[in-house]
Write a protein that holds these residues in place. Structure first.
Motif, short mmCIF file in Angstrom:
data_model
loop_
_atom_site.label_atom_id
_atom_site.label_comp_id
_atom_site.label_asym_id
_atom_site.label_seq_id
_atom_site.Cartn_x
_atom_site.Cartn_y
_atom_site.Cartn_z
N ASN A 141 12.66 -1.90 13.39
CA ASN A 141 13.88 -1.61 12.62
C ASN A 141 13.59 -0.83 11.34
O ASN A 141 14.43 -0.06 10.88
CB ASN A 141 14.60 -2.92 12.28
N TRP A 142 12.41 -1.04 10.76
CA TRP A 142 12.08 -0.42 9.48
C TRP A 142 11.03 0.68 9.61
O TRP A 142 10.52 1.18 8.61
CB TRP A 142 11.58 -1.48 8.49
N ASN A 143 10.72 1.06 10.82
CA ASN A 143 9.65 2.02 11.06
C ASN A 143 9.86 3.32 10.28
O ASN A 143 10.95 3.91 10.30
CB ASN A 143 9.56 2.33 12.56
N GLY A 144 8.82 3.74 9.57
CA GLY A 144 8.87 5.00 8.82
C GLY A 144 9.45 4.89 7.43
O GLY A 144 9.40 5.86 6.66
N LYS A 145 10.01 3.74 7.08
CA LYS A 145 10.64 3.59 5.77
C LYS A 145 9.63 3.08 4.75
O LYS A 145 8.64 2.43 5.08
CB LYS A 145 11.84 2.65 5.86
N ALA A 146 9.93 3.34 3.49
CA ALA A 146 9.03 2.93 2.41
C ALA A 146 9.23 1.45 2.07
O ALA A 146 10.32 0.89 2.28
CB ALA A 146 9.29 3.78 1.17
N PHE A 147 8.19 0.86 1.50
CA PHE A 147 8.28 -0.56 1.15
C PHE A 147 9.21 -0.80 -0.03
O PHE A 147 9.71 -1.91 -0.20
CB PHE A 147 6.89 -1.13 0.86
N ASP A 188 0.86 -1.18 0.00
CA ASP A 188 0.00 0.00 0.00
C ASP A 188 0.90 1.23 0.00
O ASP A 188 2.13 1.12 0.00
CB ASP A 188 -0.96 -0.01 1.20
N SER A 189 0.31 2.39 0.01
CA SER A 189 1.09 3.63 -0.12
C SER A 189 1.66 4.12 1.21
O SER A 189 2.46 5.05 1.23
CB SER A 189 0.21 4.73 -0.73
N LYS A 198 13.64 -4.55 -1.51
CA LYS A 198 14.97 -4.91 -2.01
C LYS A 198 15.68 -5.85 -1.04
O LYS A 198 16.27 -6.85 -1.45
CB LYS A 198 15.80 -3.64 -2.23
N GLU A 199 15.63 -5.51 0.24
CA GLU A 199 16.27 -6.35 1.25
C GLU A 199 15.58 -7.70 1.36
O GLU A 199 16.23 -8.74 1.50
CB GLU A 199 16.24 -5.63 2.61
N ALA A 253 0.83 -5.77 3.43
CA ALA A 253 2.00 -5.26 4.15
C ALA A 253 2.38 -6.21 5.27
O ALA A 253 3.56 -6.51 5.48
CB ALA A 253 1.69 -3.86 4.71
N ARG A 254 1.40 -6.70 5.98
CA ARG A 254 1.64 -7.63 7.07
C ARG A 254 2.29 -8.92 6.55
O ARG A 254 3.19 -9.48 7.19
CB ARG A 254 0.31 -7.96 7.77
N ASN A 255 1.86 -9.36 5.39
CA ASN A 255 2.40 -10.58 4.81
C ASN A 255 3.90 -10.44 4.52
O ASN A 255 4.69 -11.35 4.82
CB ASN A 255 1.65 -10.92 3.52
N LEU A 256 4.31 -9.32 3.94
CA LEU A 256 5.72 -9.13 3.63
C LEU A 256 6.56 -9.02 4.91
O LEU A 256 7.68 -9.55 4.96
CB LEU A 256 5.91 -7.87 2.77
N ILE A 257 6.02 -8.37 5.92
CA ILE A 257 6.72 -8.31 7.20
C ILE A 257 6.86 -9.71 7.80
O ILE A 257 7.90 -10.09 8.34
CB ILE A 257 5.98 -7.39 8.19
#
Length: 334
Positions: free
Chosen positions: A267-273, A229-230, A278-279, A246-250
């Motif tokens: 660890n990834w809070n606030g960053k874009a998907f 999502d955005s 990529k990681e 989003a939950r699935n990728l996490i």
């Protein structure tokens, strides 16, 4: 009596195994072999409860065997076998058909889900396969069974059958009631296109899943195209039901790294998907590509795979037939 801590677990030879199969079952098998005497069964008799192609089923048996070995299951220290190669499964299932009650089967929620709106056209096998599953387990007098959430009800039926058999025939606890193993780290992997559905090979788009034989470029492509999502990564992924993709990728990232989902989000809070993907893609390549290459290598040697199954079936038959003879004496079928 059975040895301490014996496991029987089955996997249907559906072929084209994917990330959901790996984290939902196979990876757990790899861990369990360190602590238990393990019987890993290719459940082809269960596979024919719905429409199927005979030749494809046969091919899938070898592919699934290759996937188990490629993932780290040692065929020398574990018993890998085809269900139909041990006729005692079907014999014990009939005995249990006469032990189980119709009311027990009518409560099985999975039959209602799989049969759909027209239960009258479903096969009898689809209704009674939990009884065959009980025979699979109790035939080897397994002490433990790894199960997912969707199989807990079937294991309860297995336990009910074991208890009723012992009581009906005054068998002095001949069958132990197997305990479930529900690993805390087991991951329910969802479709990359729809986070409300399980990852499945039956979904039309191949972009919905990561197959165990996908190469690096294809894995990266699928993850990049995976639906999100955005919004940025945040606590709302865990606290809300509105961000399933989003939950699935996490969740996949969590399964690959062994970290809790909460820690991944922190660890990834606030960053874009876009950056996260990529990681995630690189982690998947590191984990899945070696398995995929080994599957392809093993499939090129069907003689080797068939020998694994032949050796496993011989060992399974020895255990199963010994127990079946005792069972037949108890019920008077001698």
């Amino acid at each position: 009596m059975t040895q301490n801590k014996r496991i029987l677990s089955g996997i249907q030879p559906t072929g084209n195994l994917h990330l959901g199969n790996y984290f939902g079952a196979i990876n757990n098998f790899v861990l369990l072999q360190k602590e238990y005497e393990c019987f890993f069964m290719l459940a082809n008799m269960h596979a024919i409860t719905v429409k199927y192609e005979p030749q494809i089923l046969e091919d899938n048996i070898l592919e699934t065997t290759a996937a188990l070995v490629a993932s780290g299951i040692d065929p020398k220290n574990n018993t890998i076998f085809v269900q139909s190669s041990v006729s005692a499964h079907a014999e014990l299932a009939w005995i249990f058909n006469c032990t189980a009650r119709i009311g027990w089967l009518n409560r099985m929620t999975q039959f209602k889900e799989k049969a759909g709106s027209n239960k009258e056209k479903a096969s009898v096998g689809l209704l009674t396969y939990p009884i065959l599953m009980a025979a699979d387990i109790l035939l080897y007098r397994a002490t433990h069974v790894p199960v997912g959430e969707d199989q807990k009800q079937h294991l309860e039926l297995c336990r009910d059958i074991a208890i009723k058999f012992n009581n009906d025939f005054k068998a002095n606890d001949f069958f132990v009631t197997p305990e479930p193993i529900i690993p805390e780290n087991i991951s329910r992997v969802m479709s990359l296109r729809d986070g409300t559905k399980k990852m499945s090979k039956s979904e039309e788009s191949d972009l919905s899943r990561i197959n165990l034989t996908d190469d690096a470029d294809l894995i990266l492509k699928k993850i990049q195209k995976g639906k999100t999502d955005s919004e940025a990564i945040s606590e709302s992924i865990l606290k809300s039901n509105t961000r399933p993709e989003a939950r699935n990728l996490i969740n996949i990232f969590s399964a690959l790294t062994g970290k809790k989902m909460q820690d991944v989000i922190t660890n990834w809070n606030g960053k874009a998907f876009s950056e996260f993907k990529k990681e995630l893609g690189l982690l998947l390549i590191e984990k899945i590509c070696p398995i995929g290459k080994e599957i392809i290598k093993l499939k090129s040697d069907p003689v080797f795979l068939k020998q694994i199954l032949k050796d496993g079936s011989k060992k399974a038959q020895e255990v199963a037939n010994t127990n079946l003879m005792e069972i037949k004496k108890i019920v008077g079928l001698v």
